[in-house]
Design an enzyme around this catalytic site. Sequence first.
Site, PDB file in Angstrom:
ATOM      1  N   CYS A  43      -4.925   5.226  -0.890  1.00 27.16           N
ATOM      2  CA  CYS A  43      -6.186   4.135  -1.419  1.00 27.16           C
ATOM      3  C   CYS A  43      -6.255   2.851  -0.695  1.00 27.16           C
ATOM      4  O   CYS A  43      -5.516   1.962  -0.415  1.00 27.16           O
ATOM      5  CB  CYS A  43      -5.402   3.691  -2.777  1.00 27.16           C
ATOM      6  SG  CYS A  43      -6.217   2.298  -3.677  1.00 27.16           S
ATOM      7  N   CYS A  46      -6.022  -0.474  -2.399  1.00 27.76           N
ATOM      8  CA  CYS A  46      -4.735  -0.777  -2.430  1.00 27.76           C
ATOM      9  C   CYS A  46      -3.998  -1.208  -1.057  1.00 27.76           C
ATOM     10  O   CYS A  46      -3.470  -2.320  -1.148  1.00 27.76           O
ATOM     11  CB  CYS A  46      -3.718   0.486  -2.837  1.00 27.76           C
ATOM     12  SG  CYS A  46      -4.200   1.102  -4.221  1.00 27.76           S
TER      13      CYS A  46
END
Length: 123
Positions: A43, A46
């Site tokens: 991600c 993230c």
Amino acid sequence: MSKYEEISVHGYEEFCKAVEDRKGKDIFAYFSGDKDASGKSWCPDCVKAEPIVRGEMSHLPEGSVFIYCQVGERAYWKDPNNDFKKTLKLTGVPTLLRCGTPQRLVEENCFKPDLVRMLFTED
């Protein structure tokens, strides 16, 4: 000696157990996509948010708990019936939340140090 406890968990069951074991404490949870062997999450948001969130952790309340939770592989996360989406009502990763309250930061809001600090410091 840090003033808060940090725990890393993987998956919904481990997250629930960590919360259950620390009932009564002020619990903050950060949800991120799984990391590969080199420590990089699938991600990209993230990857961008984690250093910002970690940079504000000095503002965590005394005696609180910070749970770092990997939500699983991308395919599992994309499933609308995964436990994180169904039970915790997560809509995206990264998500930072204060357990037991409506307070949460989702995706690009986790990029804003002032918002992260506010979540950690306001009752």
